[in-house]
Design an enzyme around this catalytic site. Structure first.
Site, PDB file in Angstrom:
ATOM      1  N   SER A  72       0.806  -1.218   0.000  1.00 17.84           N
ATOM      2  CA  SER A  72       0.000   0.000   0.000  1.00 17.84           C
ATOM      3  C   SER A  72       0.839   1.269   0.000  1.00 17.84           C
ATOM      4  CB  SER A  72      -0.939   0.020   1.210  1.00 17.84           C
ATOM      5  OG  SER A  72      -0.200  -0.044   2.417  1.00 17.84           O
ATOM      6  N   ASP A 362      -3.170   8.261   7.932  1.00 20.31           N
ATOM      7  CA  ASP A 362      -4.135   7.363   8.558  1.00 20.31           C
ATOM      8  C   ASP A 362      -3.407   6.460   9.540  1.00 20.31           C
ATOM      9  OD1 ASP A 362      -2.892   5.421   7.006  1.00 20.31           O
ATOM     10  OD2 ASP A 362      -4.536   5.214   5.587  1.00 20.31           O
ATOM     11  N   HIS A 365      -0.221   5.000   7.184  1.00 13.66           N
ATOM     12  CA  HIS A 365       0.405   5.632   6.025  1.00 13.66           C
ATOM     13  C   HIS A 365       0.735   7.095   6.263  1.00 13.66           C
ATOM     14  CE1 HIS A 365      -2.152   2.287   4.469  1.00 13.66           C
ATOM     15  NE2 HIS A 365      -1.024   2.017   3.836  1.00 13.66           N
TER      16      HIS A 365
END
Length: 397
Positions: A72, A362, A365
């Site tokens: 991600s 978040d 990240h």
């Protein structure tokens, strides 16, 4: 005259409210130039005094293409096409991106490979599942990264579908075969050998495997043994890429996830202190990977492989946050609960108004601002040296 202007304004207002998709279509999702769509592209310059445009040809790209493999941290939209909980296809994700729309990137804006693509003179790289398969879509590179993916095949499986590290290399194999069929074997080999491969993977093997103690792994493997297992697996996959003509590779280490809002919440950090036992595992992994990369550099002829220690660069940002312009170092911009680390970012109402002051976007990240700093460091060590034995700029210039 005033009446016609009024009519025009009313038409624009109605179009914006009732036909927002028309405005969205004005600018493509994958941009390769400025964050401000109103700025003229680099191929045109304007003389302010007379407004005359003079065509200027942009410099050729430094490499033919950029290929991205990972999780991600560099997913540019792969998981938009998968059945998974790991998705970033809704606002507020992407709100500060060039198009101000969610693209599948796990950030409020750009991810590191977006900044590096521009440094290399390339457009943003499309996700493998988000492009048509035509040569025009793939010729400047492909992004295979998938949120939740790990070095271990089953890492992240509780989230749903994801494309593992091994599967992504298989996808690149398919891309290489398409290149050979389209342009010939030698031309395809030349393109691949002169392109850059950016690999960022391994974090989910901790978040979704080791730290969750899947299959009682903590009893079977001490952290150092587990790290050696991961490093040896990466070593073999890098050899596979080398056999597929890859010669220029950037291998990213792991960030300090012990400082991530989720673990500050889960481990009950009192005043935002990082969870050292987690960061120690990350440090060991990065040490093992750096040694692995050095070893491969000696053994793989005509290769240029660099390792970038994200932990060191990230800790520099955390410890010297004032000089970088960050004043929120523990809380995520978007989330719920203490440190915004309990519930993931689900809606715009859960997000802060200005992410530029935040280190974390978040639960796990970083913000666009941090991604820009990391990309600068990978390129030329602008803020702190994190890549060994050389920077990306030294590799390609």
């Amino acid at each position: 005259m005033e009446f016609s202007v009024l009519v025009s304004l009313i038409f624009i207002l109605i179009s914006t409210i009732f036909f927002p998709q028309l405005r969205a279509l004005e600018y493509p999702q994958e941009l390769g130039s400025s964050t401000n769509p109103t700025i003229l592209p680099s191929s045109v310059s304007v003389i302010p005094s007379i407004g005359t445009t003079i065509p200027q040809f942009p410099p050729p790209p430094l490499v033919p293409a950029l290929f991205v493999i990972g999780d991600s941290s560099v997913d540019s939209g792969t998981n938009n096409f998968l059945g998974t909980l790991a998705r970033a296809d809704r606002l507020p994700y992407g709100r500060d991106f060039d198009t101000h729309r969610p693209t599948g990137r796990f950030s409020n804006g750009r991810i590191p490979v977006d900044y590096l693509a521009l440094r290399l003179g390339l457009p943003f790289v499309p996700s493998y599942l988000g492009q048509s398969g035509n040569m025009e879509d793939m010729i400047h590179g492909v992004n295979y990264a998938s949120a939740g993916a790990g070095i271990i095949f089953t890492s992240g499986s509780e989230l749903g579908q994801r494309i593992s590290f091994t599967q992504q290399i298989q996808q690149f194999t398919d891309t290489f075969q398409k290149f050979m069929l389209s342009m010939g074997e030698q031309a395809a080999a030349d393109l691949i050998s002169n392109s850059v491969f950016y690999i960022s993977v391994g974090i989910n093997d901790y978040i979704h495997y080791y730290l969750r103690n899947v299959s009682n792994v903590q009893t079977l493997y001490q952290p150092w043994t587990f790290n050696q297992f991961l490093a040896s697996t990466v070593r073999q996959q890098l050899k596979n890429l080398y056999n597929l003509k890859a010669r220029k590779m950037v291998i990213m280490g792991l960030p300090p996830i012990g400082c991530a809002p989720h673990y500050l919440w889960q481990y009950g950090s009192l005043n935002g202190e990082c969870i050292e036992e987690i960061n120690n595992m990350v440090m060991e992994f990065n040490f093992a990977m750096r040694y692995t990369i050095e070893e491969l550099g000696w053994k793989l002829r005509n290769s240029s492989i660099i390792f970038c220690d994200v932990l060191d660069a990230s800790m520099d940002i955390l410890q010297n946050h004032d000089s970088y312009g960050f004043n929120v170092t523990t809380d995520a911009c978007c989330g719920w609960g203490k440190y915004k680390g309990w519930i993931m970012c689900l809606s715009p109402e859960m997000a802060c108004s200005n992410a530029s002051n935040y280190i974390w976007w978040d639960q796990f990240h970083p913000t666009d601002a941090v991604n820009a700093i990391i990309a600068d460091n990978v390129w030329n060590g602008r803020h702190s040296k994190m890549c060994y034995p050389r920077n990306l700029e030294d590799m390609v210039v």
